[in-house]
Design a protein around this motif. Structure first.
Motif, PDB file in Angstrom:
ATOM      1  N   ASP A 199      -4.115  -3.020   0.592  1.00  0.00           N
ATOM      2  CA  ASP A 199      -5.327  -2.250   0.889  1.00  0.00           C
ATOM      3  C   ASP A 199      -6.530  -3.159   1.101  1.00  0.00           C
ATOM      4  O   ASP A 199      -7.476  -2.798   1.821  1.00  0.00           O
ATOM      5  CB  ASP A 199      -5.610  -1.268  -0.245  1.00  0.00           C
ATOM      6  CG  ASP A 199      -4.562  -0.152  -0.330  1.00  0.00           C
ATOM      7  OD1 ASP A 199      -3.830   0.040   0.666  1.00  0.00           O
ATOM      8  OD2 ASP A 199      -4.465   0.487  -1.401  1.00  0.00           O
ATOM      9  N   ARG A 217       3.853  -1.052 -12.068  1.00  0.00           N
ATOM     10  CA  ARG A 217       2.663  -1.885 -11.921  1.00  0.00           C
ATOM     11  C   ARG A 217       2.807  -2.933 -10.812  1.00  0.00           C
ATOM     12  O   ARG A 217       1.863  -3.140 -10.027  1.00  0.00           O
ATOM     13  CB  ARG A 217       2.345  -2.565 -13.246  1.00  0.00           C
ATOM     14  CG  ARG A 217       1.106  -3.461 -13.169  1.00  0.00           C
ATOM     15  CD  ARG A 217       0.874  -4.193 -14.482  1.00  0.00           C
ATOM     16  NE  ARG A 217       0.595  -3.251 -15.555  1.00  0.00           N
ATOM     17  CZ  ARG A 217       0.460  -3.614 -16.838  1.00  0.00           C
ATOM     18  NH1 ARG A 217       0.605  -4.885 -17.178  1.00  0.00           N
ATOM     19  NH2 ARG A 217       0.202  -2.711 -17.759  1.00  0.00           N
ATOM     20  N   GLN A 257       2.187  -1.297  -7.549  1.00  0.00           N
ATOM     21  CA  GLN A 257       0.769  -0.947  -7.435  1.00  0.00           C
ATOM     22  C   GLN A 257      -0.063  -2.178  -7.075  1.00  0.00           C
ATOM     23  O   GLN A 257      -1.017  -2.096  -6.294  1.00  0.00           O
ATOM     24  CB  GLN A 257       0.279  -0.336  -8.747  1.00  0.00           C
ATOM     25  CG  GLN A 257       0.918   1.013  -9.075  1.00  0.00           C
ATOM     26  CD  GLN A 257       0.504   1.517 -10.450  1.00  0.00           C
ATOM     27  OE1 GLN A 257      -0.322   0.897 -11.130  1.00  0.00           O
ATOM     28  NE2 GLN A 257       1.081   2.649 -10.856  1.00  0.00           N
ATOM     29  N   GLN A 315       0.321  -2.833  -3.434  1.00  0.00           N
ATOM     30  CA  GLN A 315      -0.450  -1.851  -2.669  1.00  0.00           C
ATOM     31  C   GLN A 315      -1.937  -2.201  -2.685  1.00  0.00           C
ATOM     32  O   GLN A 315      -2.638  -2.095  -1.663  1.00  0.00           O
ATOM     33  CB  GLN A 315      -0.229  -0.457  -3.252  1.00  0.00           C
ATOM     34  CG  GLN A 315      -0.873   0.658  -2.443  1.00  0.00           C
ATOM     35  CD  GLN A 315      -0.263   0.776  -1.060  1.00  0.00           C
ATOM     36  OE1 GLN A 315       0.922   1.045  -0.927  1.00  0.00           O
ATOM     37  NE2 GLN A 315      -1.082   0.567  -0.022  1.00  0.00           N
ATOM     38  N   THR A 316      -2.421  -2.647  -3.834  1.00  0.00           N
ATOM     39  CA  THR A 316      -3.833  -3.034  -3.946  1.00  0.00           C
ATOM     40  C   THR A 316      -4.151  -4.196  -3.025  1.00  0.00           C
ATOM     41  O   THR A 316      -5.185  -4.212  -2.331  1.00  0.00           O
ATOM     42  CB  THR A 316      -4.159  -3.404  -5.407  1.00  0.00           C
ATOM     43  OG1 THR A 316      -3.925  -2.270  -6.243  1.00  0.00           O
ATOM     44  CG2 THR A 316      -5.606  -3.854  -5.541  1.00  0.00           C
TER      45      THR A 316
END
Length: 708
Positions: free
Chosen positions: A594, A584, A587, A590-591
């Motif tokens: 992005d 998590r 992630q 990465q979010t």
């Protein structure tokens, strides 16, 4: 005095029956005012009922009053009366199931009450005989003769020890009870003198007190005294010394009433031992240790030393092998400590759990304590063989030696305890010597940790910013937000003083949120003023923040509320943080990447330095660690391998589409070398020190003006 009727449902009636049966006809020969068939039964029934009630409640005071009633109401003065009564009570209370120690205390109190009442009668009789009215000599002589006869009977037959000595110290008379108490016949004691009864355990000042009675300075004195029994053991007694004067008031005899208190003293000593010793190891406990420490500190010229000892990894051994093995391990460890502390007046105490302390009340120099600590460390290198297990248990030791005039017992022990934890922090299996400056630093750290929550609430944290410049033209392209604490007493504190405290104290997430909010608000103001030329604001993020499930949402919320452009925000994470950012947390990074937020790996080269994982992370920037840059400070410090490593990292980063920023640039040589290696950006004192946000705005404005 026996009667046939028994009442089995009334225990006190059973006791009274046994009591009367044991006393038997002997009572009738020595009772002056008691009708044995009527009043005697009522008295013993009443005493028995009262004694059993006292036994139930443990009321020794009531038992003493019952003993006094037994002596006063009936004047039981037979030779065997008190002894027989004690035997009956002991056996009956045991049969009825009463606790042995409580029964012993109860019977002791009953006997004491009897003795005190009897003693009062005896002294009253003496006083009566001594103060007879000379003007009524004929009548008084008759009364005196009767009193002397009664005193003779009391002296000879009384259950309490009684002795008479003349002024030269010669024993002129003792009764059977006193002689039996010491293993003699009365005639054998007539061959002794008072001085022959001296015992090595006699309390200090006792014989000076006796001499004062002999000189007539005191009429009465009471003291505990030890006598040597004829078979060699010691008999402890409570003696009451009285001076007998002649008709002219001159000292003539000394009279002693002697009560055997050996059992009571043994009980008292057992209770005292339990109160001052650890029940598992037999060492002194905290109470006795503090008594000894306080005593040592009463001498201001003394230097007091402590070795505070803690067993390393004891809990693991205790949990693995069980509490019985753990208890035996503690007992064996205590024995080793005692063997090490063989100096005069050294005291080894168990402070609780697996912590011990060795007190050296008179130490000449610190080296003596250090040598003792080394002896203990050497002793614990030998494994313990317990229950088929071979256990290796080391120790951590805190060593302190201070002048008693410069400290207090509490401060000394606290300092020793803290020093022991320094030894644990430094790696265990070692000793640490008390360092006042380190202690002050730790006190300050503890105070800062306590102040942190309030400081966050009061808004005492603010940000300075260090510009990050483009190496090609040295134009500011970004700023790193560096948190400061405006402490009301200590002034401005750098992150090195409190970041680790915030992490260890559970405040780093709150502090990180404060820093992120302030940096984003300031970044938004720069965006509004400078537009596309506004600097990227770089904020450090801790591993605890990234691991927090709510971190992603919190960052998104701050960005939305402050209105900063996502590409104007950069989050810096160390290599260690990235290595733990799996699942998590990864992630979440990465979010954010992005969404346009820049992600930088900070201090690259100080951790795992695994170049392969750079391609697996959502990165934009690699920040080279300060030690790399320090090695190229000038031409004399630079090495070919250093340049090769930097060149490789920079080239690989560029191949992966990442920009490279060098930290801690302090010289022109460093800047030139980095530029030659195609490093993109740099920060450090060579370019700019961290400054307030207002100065950053001025710096940006000047840079834009110069470029226009």
């Amino acid at each position: 005095m026996a009667w046939d009727g028994r009442e089995p449902d009334r225990p006190h009636a059973d006791l009274a029956h046994r009591w009367a049966s044991a006393l038997g006809g002997g009572i009738q020969e020595h009772v002056e005012t008691l009708n044995l068939l009527h009043e005697g039964r009522r008295l013993l029934m009443s005493l028995s009922e009262g004694l059993l009630e006292a036994a139930e409640s443990g009321n020794t005071e009531a038992a003493g009053e019952l003993g006094a009633q037994f002596a006063q109401a009936a004047h039981f003065i037979g030779e065997e009366m008190l002894g027989t009564t004690t035997t009956v009570l002991t056996a009956t209370l045991a049969e009825f199931g009463y606790d042995h120690q409580r029964s012993a205390a109860l019977i002791g109190a009953f006997t004491g009450g009897y003795v005190r009442a009897f003693r009062a009668c005896l002294l009253a009789d003496q006083e009566s005989a001594r103060t007879a009215d000379i003007t009524a000599r004929t009548s008084a002589e008759g009364r005196l003769h009767a009193s002397e006869a009664r005193l003779r009977a009391v002296f000879t037959q009384a259950g309490i020890g009684t002795g008479l000595a003349d002024m030269s110290g010669r024993i002129v008379e003792v009764n059977k009870a006193f002689a039996t108490m010491l293993g003699y016949e009365p005639e054998q004691m007539y061959e002794l003198e008072v001085a022959d009864l001296i015992h090595p355990d006699d309390p200090p000042g006792m014989w000076e007190l006796y001499a004062g009675v002999v000189r007539g300075e005191y009429d009465h004195a009471q003291v505990e005294k030890a006598y040597s029994h004829r078979d060699g053991h010691t008999v402890w007694t409570n003696i009451n010394m009285s001076l007998v004067r002649d008709e002219h008031g001159n000292p003539q005899y000394t009279l002693v009433l002697v009560e055997d208190i050996s059992e009571q003293r043994k009980l008292r000593e057992r209770l005292s031992y339990r109160a001052h010793h650890d029940p598992l190891t037999g060492l002194a406990n905290r109470s006795r240790f503090f008594d000894a420490l306080n005593e040592a500190c009463t001498h201001p010229d003394a230097r007091v030393g402590l070795c505070y000892v803690d067993l390393d990894h004891f809990k693991a051994a205790n949990d693995t092998f069980g509490h019985s093995i753990g208890d035996e391990l503690l007992t064996r460890a205590a024995a080793r400590l005692c063997a090490c502390a063989g100096g005069e007046n050294h005291l080894v105490a168990r402070m609780g759990g697996d912590e011990f302390v060795i007190l050296v009340p008179r130490t000449r120099r610190r080296r003596e304590l250090v040598d003792l600590a080394r002896t203990v460390l050497d002793a614990f290198t030998v494994p313990f063989d317990i229950g088929g297990h071979r256990l290796r248990i080391g120790v951590s030791i805190g060593v302190i030696s201070e002048s008693a005039a410069d400290t207090s017992p509490e401060e000394l022990l606290q300092a020793a305890d803290s020093t022991m934890y320094w030894a644990k922090t430094d790696g265990r299996g070692r000793y640490a010597v008390y360092d006042p400056s380190r202690r002050r630093r730790e006190h300050t750290r503890a105070e800062l940790l306590a102040d942190l929550p309030g400081a966050l609430t009061r808004g005492e944290f603010f940000l300075d910013y260090q510009p990050i410049v483009d190496l090609a033209d040295q134009r500011p392209v970004a700023v790193e937000a560096l948190v400061r604490w405006q402490h009301p007493e200590l002034g401005v504190l750098s992150p090195a003083r409190f970041i680790d405290l915030a992490e260890g104290g559970g405040h780093i997430i709150t502090l990180g949120t404060v820093v992120l909010e302030q940096a984003c608000r300031e970044g938004r103001r720069w965006c509004d003023r400078f537009g596309a030329d506004a600097p990227v604001v770089s904020v450090n993020v801790s591993a605890e923040e990234v691991a927090d499930p709510a971190w992603l949402e919190r960052v998104q919320q701050v960005v939305a509320e402050t209105g900063i452009a996502p590409d104007r925000l950069q989050l810096e994470l160390t290599e260690r943080t990235f290595m733990h950012a799996l699942g998590r947390p990864l992630q979440a990074l990465q979010t954010l990447a992005d969404s346009g937020i820049r992600i930088a790996i900070d201090d690259f080269g100080t951790g795992y330095s695994n170049l392969a994982y750079l391609s697996q992370l959502p990165l934009h920037v690699v920040k080279l660690a300060g030690p790399f840059i320090h090695r190229i400070r000038n031409a004399d410090t630079i090495g070919r391998s250093d340049l090769l490593i930097l060149e490789t990292i920079i080239a690989l980063s560029h191949d992966l589409g990442l920009s490279v920023t060098a930290e801690c640039v302090e010289t022109r040589h460093q800047a030139d070398r980095l530029l030659a290696l195609h490093c993109d950006n740099a920060q450090g004192w060579y370019f700019h020190h961290p400054v307030h946000a207002l100065l950053i705005a001025d710096l940006l404005g000047n840079a834009l003006t110069a470029s226009a």
